[in-house]
Structures are given as structure tokens and as C-alpha cells.
Design a protein around this motif. Structure first.
Motif, PDB file in Angstrom:
ATOM      1  N   ILE A 145      -4.038  -2.686  -1.592  1.00 29.21           N
ATOM      2  CA  ILE A 145      -3.996  -1.440  -0.823  1.00 29.21           C
ATOM      3  C   ILE A 145      -5.322  -0.698  -0.936  1.00 29.21           C
ATOM      4  CG2 ILE A 145      -2.935   0.859  -0.722  1.00 29.21           C
ATOM      5  CD1 ILE A 145      -0.306  -0.534  -1.613  1.00 29.21           C
ATOM      6  N   TYR A 146      -5.871  -0.669  -2.136  1.00 26.40           N
ATOM      7  CA  TYR A 146      -7.105   0.090  -2.354  1.00 26.40           C
ATOM      8  C   TYR A 146      -8.348  -0.678  -1.904  1.00 26.40           C
ATOM      9  CZ  TYR A 146      -5.051   3.993  -4.945  1.00 26.40           C
ATOM     10  OH  TYR A 146      -4.346   5.123  -5.285  1.00 26.40           O
ATOM     11  N   MET A 147      -8.544  -1.869  -2.426  1.00 26.38           N
ATOM     12  CA  MET A 147      -9.820  -2.549  -2.218  1.00 26.38           C
ATOM     13  C   MET A 147      -9.881  -3.453  -0.996  1.00 26.38           C
ATOM     14  SD  MET A 147      -9.979  -1.536  -5.520  1.00 26.38           S
ATOM     15  CE  MET A 147      -9.231  -2.722  -6.627  1.00 26.38           C
ATOM     16  N   LEU A 148      -8.740  -3.893  -0.493  1.00 22.20           N
ATOM     17  CA  LEU A 148      -8.758  -4.830   0.624  1.00 22.20           C
ATOM     18  C   LEU A 148      -8.271  -4.232   1.932  1.00 22.20           C
ATOM     19  CD1 LEU A 148      -7.412  -8.072  -1.097  1.00 22.20           C
ATOM     20  CD2 LEU A 148      -9.785  -7.445  -0.635  1.00 22.20           C
ATOM     21  N   ARG A 149      -7.573  -3.098   1.889  1.00 18.92           N
ATOM     22  CA  ARG A 149      -6.964  -2.566   3.102  1.00 18.92           C
ATOM     23  C   ARG A 149      -7.528  -1.204   3.520  1.00 18.92           C
ATOM     24  NH1 ARG A 149      -6.130  -7.167   2.800  1.00 18.92           N
ATOM     25  NH2 ARG A 149      -4.132  -8.232   2.602  1.00 18.92           N
ATOM     26  N   LEU A 150      -8.110  -0.467   2.561  1.00 17.27           N
ATOM     27  CA  LEU A 150      -8.851   0.770   2.856  1.00 17.27           C
ATOM     28  C   LEU A 150      -7.983   1.848   3.509  1.00 17.27           C
ATOM     29  CD1 LEU A 150     -12.026  -0.974   4.365  1.00 17.27           C
ATOM     30  CD2 LEU A 150     -11.442  -0.622   1.961  1.00 17.27           C
ATOM     31  N   PHE A 151      -6.746   1.991   3.047  1.00 18.49           N
ATOM     32  CA  PHE A 151      -5.809   2.943   3.634  1.00 18.49           C
ATOM     33  C   PHE A 151      -6.093   4.382   3.180  1.00 18.49           C
ATOM     34  CE2 PHE A 151      -2.953  -0.890   3.802  1.00 18.49           C
ATOM     35  CZ  PHE A 151      -2.848  -0.928   5.190  1.00 18.49           C
ATOM     36  N   ASN A 152      -5.763   5.338   4.045  1.00 23.09           N
ATOM     37  CA  ASN A 152      -5.955   6.746   3.696  1.00 23.09           C
ATOM     38  C   ASN A 152      -4.966   7.230   2.636  1.00 23.09           C
ATOM     39  OD1 ASN A 152      -3.843   6.531   5.635  1.00 23.09           O
ATOM     40  ND2 ASN A 152      -4.107   8.656   6.244  1.00 23.09           N
ATOM     41  N   ASP A 153      -3.895   6.468   2.409  1.00 23.14           N
ATOM     42  CA  ASP A 153      -2.948   6.807   1.346  1.00 23.14           C
ATOM     43  C   ASP A 153      -3.656   6.962   0.004  1.00 23.14           C
ATOM     44  OD1 ASP A 153      -0.031   5.738   2.700  1.00 23.14           O
ATOM     45  OD2 ASP A 153      -1.862   4.776   3.396  1.00 23.14           O
ATOM     46  N   CYS A 154      -4.726   6.193  -0.193  1.00 20.74           N
ATOM     47  CA  CYS A 154      -5.445   6.216  -1.471  1.00 20.74           C
ATOM     48  C   CYS A 154      -6.034   7.591  -1.739  1.00 20.74           C
ATOM     49  CB  CYS A 154      -6.544   5.163  -1.459  1.00 20.74           C
ATOM     50  SG  CYS A 154      -5.963   3.497  -1.039  1.00 20.74           S
ATOM     51  N   PHE A 155      -6.612   8.220  -0.727  1.00 21.65           N
ATOM     52  CA  PHE A 155      -7.184   9.554  -0.893  1.00 21.65           C
ATOM     53  C   PHE A 155      -6.092  10.607  -1.056  1.00 21.65           C
ATOM     54  CE2 PHE A 155     -10.727   7.308   1.078  1.00 21.65           C
ATOM     55  CZ  PHE A 155     -11.799   7.772   0.331  1.00 21.65           C
ATOM     56  N   ALA A 156      -5.000  10.452  -0.324  1.00 18.42           N
ATOM     57  CA  ALA A 156      -3.895  11.405  -0.445  1.00 18.42           C
ATOM     58  C   ALA A 156      -3.366  11.433  -1.864  1.00 18.42           C
ATOM     59  CB  ALA A 156      -2.778  11.039   0.537  1.00 18.42           C
ATOM     60  N   MET A 157      -3.222  10.250  -2.474  1.00 17.36           N
ATOM     61  CA  MET A 157      -2.693  10.194  -3.831  1.00 17.36           C
ATOM     62  C   MET A 157      -3.725  10.636  -4.860  1.00 17.36           C
ATOM     63  SD  MET A 157       0.278   9.626  -3.125  1.00 17.36           S
ATOM     64  CE  MET A 157       0.790   9.862  -4.822  1.00 17.36           C
ATOM     65  N   LEU A 158      -5.000  10.443  -4.582  1.00 19.75           N
ATOM     66  CA  LEU A 158      -6.046  10.945  -5.482  1.00 19.75           C
ATOM     67  C   LEU A 158      -5.925  12.462  -5.634  1.00 19.75           C
ATOM     68  CD1 LEU A 158      -8.724  10.466  -7.082  1.00 19.75           C
ATOM     69  CD2 LEU A 158      -9.927  10.857  -4.914  1.00 19.75           C
ATOM     70  N   PHE A 159      -5.823  13.168  -4.510  1.00 17.72           N
ATOM     71  CA  PHE A 159      -5.649  14.626  -4.555  1.00 17.72           C
ATOM     72  C   PHE A 159      -4.308  14.999  -5.187  1.00 17.72           C
ATOM     73  CE2 PHE A 159      -8.761  14.575  -0.954  1.00 17.72           C
ATOM     74  CZ  PHE A 159      -9.714  15.399  -1.545  1.00 17.72           C
ATOM     75  N   SER A 160      -3.281  14.217  -4.903  1.00 20.87           N
ATOM     76  CA  SER A 160      -1.956  14.506  -5.425  1.00 20.87           C
ATOM     77  C   SER A 160      -1.932  14.468  -6.949  1.00 20.87           C
ATOM     78  CB  SER A 160      -0.946  13.511  -4.853  1.00 20.87           C
ATOM     79  OG  SER A 160       0.342  13.724  -5.384  1.00 20.87           O
ATOM     80  N   TYR A 161      -2.474  13.405  -7.531  1.00 25.70           N
ATOM     81  CA  TYR A 161      -2.492  13.286  -8.988  1.00 25.70           C
ATOM     82  C   TYR A 161      -3.424  14.312  -9.618  1.00 25.70           C
ATOM     83  CZ  TYR A 161       0.112   8.936  -8.430  1.00 25.70           C
ATOM     84  OH  TYR A 161       1.082   8.007  -8.122  1.00 25.70           O
ATOM     85  N   ALA A 162      -4.515  14.637  -8.936  1.00 24.58           N
ATOM     86  CA  ALA A 162      -5.406  15.679  -9.450  1.00 24.58           C
ATOM     87  C   ALA A 162      -4.684  17.026  -9.502  1.00 24.58           C
ATOM     88  CB  ALA A 162      -6.652  15.780  -8.576  1.00 24.58           C
ATOM     89  N   SER A 163      -3.842  17.276  -8.506  1.00 25.43           N
ATOM     90  CA  SER A 163      -3.085  18.532  -8.503  1.00 25.43           C
ATOM     91  C   SER A 163      -2.095  18.573  -9.666  1.00 25.43           C
ATOM     92  CB  SER A 163      -2.351  18.719  -7.171  1.00 25.43           C
ATOM     93  OG  SER A 163      -1.230  17.847  -7.047  1.00 25.43           O
ATOM     94  N   ILE A 164      -1.523  17.425 -10.013  1.00 26.58           N
ATOM     95  CA  ILE A 164      -0.540  17.394 -11.098  1.00 26.58           C
ATOM     96  C   ILE A 164      -1.198  17.737 -12.434  1.00 26.58           C
ATOM     97  CG2 ILE A 164       1.009  15.871 -12.405  1.00 26.58           C
ATOM     98  CD1 ILE A 164       1.633  14.464  -9.757  1.00 26.58           C
TER      99      ILE A 164
END
Length: 368
Positions: A104-123
Motif C-alpha cells: 500500500i505504501y511503497m508500491l501503490r502510492l495511495f493517499n490513505d498513507c498521508f491521511a493515517m500519518l496525520f491521524s496517528y500524529a493527532s493521537i
């Protein structure tokens, strides 16, 4: 990145959409790629515009950047786990062992990766009781993809309990202003097209790509009645967890919220904060009509913590983790893998209920 061939899914569509934006287009219905008009909020457009400027659209260069995003996400997740102090250090290895998540991260380049980056940072911010800053980060996550909102109900409960009404209102106001500021260029062009496309809660996904409810006939799966039933059950289960688990020692949800008008409020431990947010997210995952393969990133990093909040044996925890991972790596998904995945989620939720995960509170104090 070097050994596994890249498979095109959405990257070209992303690049086409942001190319239109860079050429001056602000009408959201006209930001079109191979998969159709843009269906994500404005934060996604800005992030992928930056990616296009840096990489020139080159896939390998983008993969290297997503590798960095993956490592940053892992670092933040580790920090969440360290603050929660629930999972033994050796079990942190589970966070890096998913073949599907690497894809998902390295081969597919989905925007979900950025959404979860901000999500975990907020936690991390919520664990430290920085509610305004945390909700700002949470809002940035929502601006990339709406799946972050699966945590919103449990987050609202935690924030009202800990920060009180006035501080919560301030945090929500800041989050709202961020959404307005990011979406303003598009809303000025055509506010309805922006809202309709960026925040389409009724969007239908393709049955073939779903991992969830694949044992349901497509005609039922695609029906509005099925979607409405899932939403109703989602809300009921959220309420039951809030009433009978998370707020059990405070007299229930309503009693807990009635106390939020006080100057001193319940202070949630980092453990309780992560547990409640992760559980609320898992409930949303369980009742999601469609789970595409990239949606695994929405909750994969939460699974070890949730497993260790149960009273299950270590062997059963590892087995459940493995079964979930296997189900996500079966392509295409089928009725059997879908049933097993749903049952695995059900077992985890039942175990969390039985262990009363998230019910312990800390005390009272000053919030930021």
C-alpha cells in the motif's frame, strides 16, 4: 521497491487531477483523472501537487517519498505505543511485518498513507492532552481522506470528558477553519461541486474490489437498505461501547457528558485514549460496507495494541493477527476470506468488550 514490480492503480489518475489544478482549474468536477473526478478533500490535492512538483510524476521517485512517509508513520505509531505502555516491546515487530501494508505504501502510492500519518500524529497530541493542536492535525487528516472520521465519535466523547465544552468548541472551531481554508479556492469556484465530490458520504464502491461482505450477493451489497442497516448497527454498537464499557465507571455516557461543564474534567491516560480511538475505528471498519485493499492501512497499525488490551492468550493474539493479515493478502477476495475476516474482527471486538478495554480513567486535572 526494486524487486517487486510496480502495478498502476491510481497514481496516473492522481497526477492528472493535480495537473488540472496546477493549470488553474478550481471547479472540483473538472479535476478529472482516469478514474473520474476528484473524490477527496482539498488536502489531497495540495499534497499530490507537491509530490508532482518534486517527482515530476516519476513513479520510482514517488515510491522513495512514500518510503519516507512509511518510516515517519512507523515512528509516530511507535510513539503512540510507547505512551500507551500496553504492548511488550517484542510485539512491536508485528507493526512492520505486513506484506499488504508494504504494498500500500511503497508500491501503490495511495493517499490513505498521508491521511493515517496525520491521524496517528493527532493521537500523540491527544495522549498528551493537547486537544486543539491534536484536532488541527486530525482535520488535516480528514482533508486528505474522510476515513479518519471513523474515529470522530469516540474522539468527541474523549475530548468533552477531558477538555470540557468550551475547550472542545475551540478545538472544533479550529478544525473547521482548517477545512474552510483548504477548500476555499474550490468553494469560491463552485462550493456545491466541492462539497458533493470531496465529502460524498453516499459514494458507492465497486463490489469486485471489496474485501468486506463478499459473501453478500452484489444486488444486496449495493442496495441502500443494506448501507442504512450497517450505519444503524454501527451507531448502536458505538453507543453500547460508550455506555457500557468506556464510561461504565462514570455512570454511563450521558452521566459522563453531564459532568463536562465542570472546570476539572476526567483526564484520560495515554493508554485509554489510544484504546478508545482505536476501538471506535475498528467498529467503523467492522460495519464498513466496502473495504478495498488499501483500506487495511486504516487500522493495521492499531491491531497489536487492541490485541494486547484483551484477555486473550499470547498465542491466540498472534493467531488472530496472522489470520487478519492472510485475509488481506488473498486476491481476489472471496466469500470464504471475507467471512473469516469479518469473524476475526468480531472476535477482537468481543474480546475488547469482555476485557472492558478503555474503561479505566485516571483522575482530574487541567487540560490544554
Amino acid at each position: 521497491m526494486y524487486k517487486v514490480p510496480y502495478t498502476e492503480i491510481d497514481w496516473k489518475a492522481y497526477m492528472s487531477q493535480v495537473e488540472s489544478f496546477r493549470n488553474g482549474e478550481r471547479n472540483y468536477s473538472k479535476l478529472v483523472g482516469e478514474t473520474g473526478p476528484c473524490v477527496y478533500p482539498a488536502g489531497y490535492v495540495y499534497i499530490y501537487t507537491i509530490l508532482q512538483k518534486i517527482t515530476g510524476g516519476d513513479v520510482l521517485a514517488a515510491q522513495i517519498m512514500f518510503w519516507a512517509v512509511y518510516l515517519m508513520t512507523l515512528g509516530i505509531v511507535f510513539a503512540v505505543y510507547i505512551h500507551a505502555a500496553v504492548v511488550p516491546p517484542w510485539a512491536y515487530s508485528l507493526l512492520i511485518l505486513s506484506k499488504r501494508v508494504h504494498s500500500i505504501y511503497m508500491l501503490r502510492l495511495f493517499n490513505d498513507c498521508f491521511a493515517m500519518l496525520f491521524s496517528y500524529a493527532s493521537i500523540i497530541s491527544f495522549q498528551r492532552l493537547h486537544w486543539v493542536g491534536g484536532l488541527a492535525l486530525f482535520s488535516f487528516g480528514v482533508s486528505v481522506k474522510m476515513n479518519v472520521l471513523l474515529m470522530a465519535p469516540s474522539l468527541l466523547m474523549l475530548m468533552l470528558q477531558s477538555a470540557g465544552v468550551s475547550r472542545s468548541a475551540l478545538a472544533i472551531g479550529v478544525a473547521g477553519l482548517i477545512q474552510i481554508a483548504l477548500g476555499l479556492p474550490f468553494m469560491m469556484a463552485d462550493w456545491w461541486e466541492y462539497m458533493k465530490n470531496a465529502f460524498d458520504i453516499g459514494r458507492k464502491f465497486i463490489y469486485f474490489w471489496s474485501v468486506n461482505f463478499k459473501f453478500i450477493p452484489e444486488s444486496v451489497f449495493s442496495s441502500g437498505i443494506f448501507a442504512t442497516c450497517l450505519l444503524a448497527m454501527h451507531l448502536v454498537v458505538l453507543f453500547l461501547f460508550a455506555q457500557l464499557v468506556w464510561c461504565k465507571h462514570q455512570g454511563g455516557l450521558w452521566s459522563s457528558l453531564n459532568k463536562t461543564v465542570g472546570t476539572k474534567n476526567v483526564v484520560a491516560s495515554p493508554d485509554r485514549t489510544a484504546t478508545i480511538l482505536f476501538t471506535g475505528n475498528l467498529i467503523g471498519i467492522f460495519f464498513a460496507r466496502s473495504l478495498h485493499y488499501q483500506f487495511y492501512s486504516w487500522y493495521f497499525h492499531t491491531i497489536p495494541l487492541l490485541l494486547w488490551k484483551t484477555n486473550l492468550s499470547t498465542g491466540f493474539r498472534l493467531t488472530l493477527w496472522f489470520v487478519i493479515e492472510v485475509c488481506w493478502n488473498i486476491f481476489p477476495s472471496n466469500a470464504y476470506s471475507s467471512v473469516i475476516l469479518l469473524f476475526s474482527h468480531f472476535c477482537l471486538l468481543v474480546a475488547l468488550w469482555r476485557s472492558q478495554a478503555g474503561s479505566v480513567i485516571v483522575g482530574k486535572g487541567k487540560l490544554r
